[in-house]
Design an enzyme around this catalytic site. Structure first.
Site, PDB file in Angstrom:
ATOM      1  N   ASP A   1       0.825  -1.196   0.000  1.00 59.21           N
ATOM      2  CA  ASP A   1       0.000   0.000   0.000  1.00 59.21           C
ATOM      3  C   ASP A   1       0.868   1.259   0.000  1.00 59.21           C
ATOM      4  OD1 ASP A   1      -2.656   1.334   0.490  1.00 59.21           O
ATOM      5  OD2 ASP A   1      -1.585   1.984   2.278  1.00 59.21           O
TER       6      ASP A   1
ATOM      7  N   GLU B   1       0.859  -0.352  -4.934  1.00 60.51           N
ATOM      8  CA  GLU B   1      -0.256   0.557  -5.183  1.00 60.51           C
ATOM      9  C   GLU B   1       0.231   1.988  -5.203  1.00 60.51           C
ATOM     10  OE1 GLU B   1      -3.463   3.310  -3.583  1.00 60.51           O
ATOM     11  OE2 GLU B   1      -1.605   2.689  -2.621  1.00 60.51           O
TER      12      GLU B   1
END
Length: 516
Positions: free
Chosen positions: A146, A212
């Site tokens: 993330d 991401e």
């Protein structure tokens, strides 16, 4: 559970709200028995301010004293201190918060309860490698990393340039040249890739590393690394997620080519049409558009991330303020709970999602007829179309075919996937009126007549129908209804096609990825 759990207190435990470590082991074991792989959504930029790491860092205990980014602040007139610089967080506040006990500011590029880790500290880097190994040893097959663009910040701590922008609110008023996309991020991803590849050397099984980053394609390419300096297998590309009904076929073509034209050698894209952070396709383009966007996602070259519910055309839920759990809603200008509604499995209470009185957030109000069970039993449904598209992914045209794209007109888009023995064409009408689908000035060398492999529910075409795509001999080419899509082949096909699974199905908190 700040920002719905993106604030880990312990990186080696399962939060009791989700279950136990034994539940996790059982999930991994059962998934592997079924030929599935488990990819973990991994938060690496920060932890919770309630974590032991942060508490000990506040106390100055070694080795945790410098696990986070601390600073004395700037002294003003010898009377008081202020933040070290003008950096801002994604939560529309200063990126610095004062800790009274330590008498210093700490950095947080997200919520104040999510202090950033200090990756300039070798001990933090080693700690993270050990965490990867911990979950790999338990059987995890890879990780979705993330917020990879935020990992490093410039050491000089200079102010970031201010810009006059209303887009992105407070966050958008800075040019984030010192807090995002630093070269060190890619070097860190390379170190993690080496850790995962070390496991592959033992048993020959790939452990997936995907990252991401919501930013445009030009920022993503560094995360692929190169042939001698491997990094992520791929980053998520969110270009399609940011489109809405106002965008033309030319804009769609630009978004696709921004990625495919500049990919590093021997690398594949990862497409995303819906995610946990943005309105669903059915809300951005209308409910009729979901099949067309599944065609884009599943038939463009590369891998596809399918956000749960895309298979059945799930719409945003209607979430009132008193039902919302999204603390960042005012910052991102969209209550993300709307696109995170529970999966409706059937027409029973709460859509069969939970036996509780109420689900954690409201379901789509259409769950009583738009659910998995109903679409499984319906001869024509979004789910049936989705399964036919998944079957097509096993053909040579979609696995290995060249990509050619064509803007047919302002609102009509076509792309083809071609090999020597196999070809398909995908036509999509993004507009609000019927459009002809004649790619007259393209160099596709397509036949005058092609056959419908599958069409969107609103297309008006059935499987096996002949479709004229070239005007000839006094015959006009076909028209396609608004928001509709067609997948065409050069040979007739039958409706009796059984879905075959992809080689990998990777279950994430944000979706399912199909890989080659």
């Amino acid at each position: 559970m700040v920002d719905m759990g993106y604030d880990p207190i312990s990186m080696r435990e399962i939060d009791p709200v989700f279950g136990t470590m034994e539940d996790m082991k059982e999930l991994i074991r059962t998934a592997h028995e079924k030929g599935l792989k488990i990819v973990m959504d991994f938060v690496v930029n920060h932890v919770s301010d309630e974590s032991e790491w942060f508490k000990r860092s506040v106390n100055g205990e070694e080795p945790y004293a410098d696990y986070f980014v601390w600073h004395d602040g700037k002294e003003i007139n010898g009377t008081h201190k202020v933040e070290p610089n003008n950096w801002v967080s994604m939560f529309a506040e200063s990126a610095w918060s004062w800790n009274e006990k330590r008498q210093q500011y700490y950095l947080h590029q997200f919520h104040a309860k999510q202090p950033d880790l200090n990756y300039r500290n070798p001990k933090v880097r080693e700690e993270m490698k050990e965490l990867f190994k911990f979950w790999l040893d338990l059987g995890a097959d890879g990780f979705r990393i993330d917020a990879v663009s935020f990992l490093f910040e410039a050491e000089h701590l200079l102010d970031e340039p201010v810009k006059n922008s209303t887009y992105g609110g407070y966050w958008g008023q800075r040019r984030h040249i010192y807090t995002q996309h630093l070269q060190e991020n890619m070097i860190l991803v390379h170190e993690w890739r080496e850790t995962l590849d070390g496991y592959k050397k033992r048993d020959g099984k790939t452990r997936l590393l995907c990252v991401e980053d919501i930013n445009p394609a030009k920022f993503l390419f560094q995360y692929y690394g190169n042939e001698t300096f491997l990094a992520a297998h791929f980053p998520f590309y969110n270009g399609l997620v940011l489109l809405d009904y106002k965008k033309s076929a030319t804009k769609l073509d630009k978004v696709i080519h921004e990625l495919v034209d500049y990919l590093p050698k021997n690398r594949l894209p990862l497409w995303v049409t819906e995610s946990h952070d943005f309105p669903r396709v059915s809300s951005r383009f209308g409910a009729d558009a979901v099949d067309a966007f599944n065609m884009l996602n599943l038939l463009l070259p590369g891998s596809a991330c399918v956000y749960y519910g895309s298979e059945i055309g799930l719409e945003n839920s209607l979430v009132r303020e008193d039902q919302s759990t999204d603390e960042a809603a005012s910052v991102v200008h969209f209550d993300r709970d709307r696109c995170r509604g529970p999966m409706p499995w059937d027409d029973t209470k709460n859509g069969g999602f939970t036996r509780n009185k109420n689900s954690w957030t409201p379901l789509s109000s259409k769950y009583w007829y738009n659910n998995v069970k109903a679409q499984s039993e319906d001869s024509e449904s979004h789910l049936k179309i989705f399964k036919r598209l998944m079957t097509l992914r096993d053909t040579s045209a979609v696995k290995y075919g060249d990509l050619r794209t064509h803007v047919v007109n302002t609102w009509t888009y076509m792309f083809t996937r071609n090999t020597n023995n196999d070809s398909i064409a995908v036509v999509i009408n993004l507009g609000s009126e019927s459009e002809q689908i004649c790619p007259e000035d393209s160099n596709f060398d397509l036949p005058e007549i092609m056959f419908v492999y599958t069409g969107s529910l609103n297309s008006g075409f059935k499987i096996g129908d002949e479709v004229r795509i070239i005007s000839a001999k006094g015959h006009s080419c076909a028209e396609l209804r608004p928001k509709a899509g067609l997948v065409l082949t050069t040979y007739p096909t039958s409706a009796a096609i059984v879905w075959s699974s992809a080689s990998w199905l990777l279950i994430l908190g944000m979706g399912i990825i199909t890989l080659r």
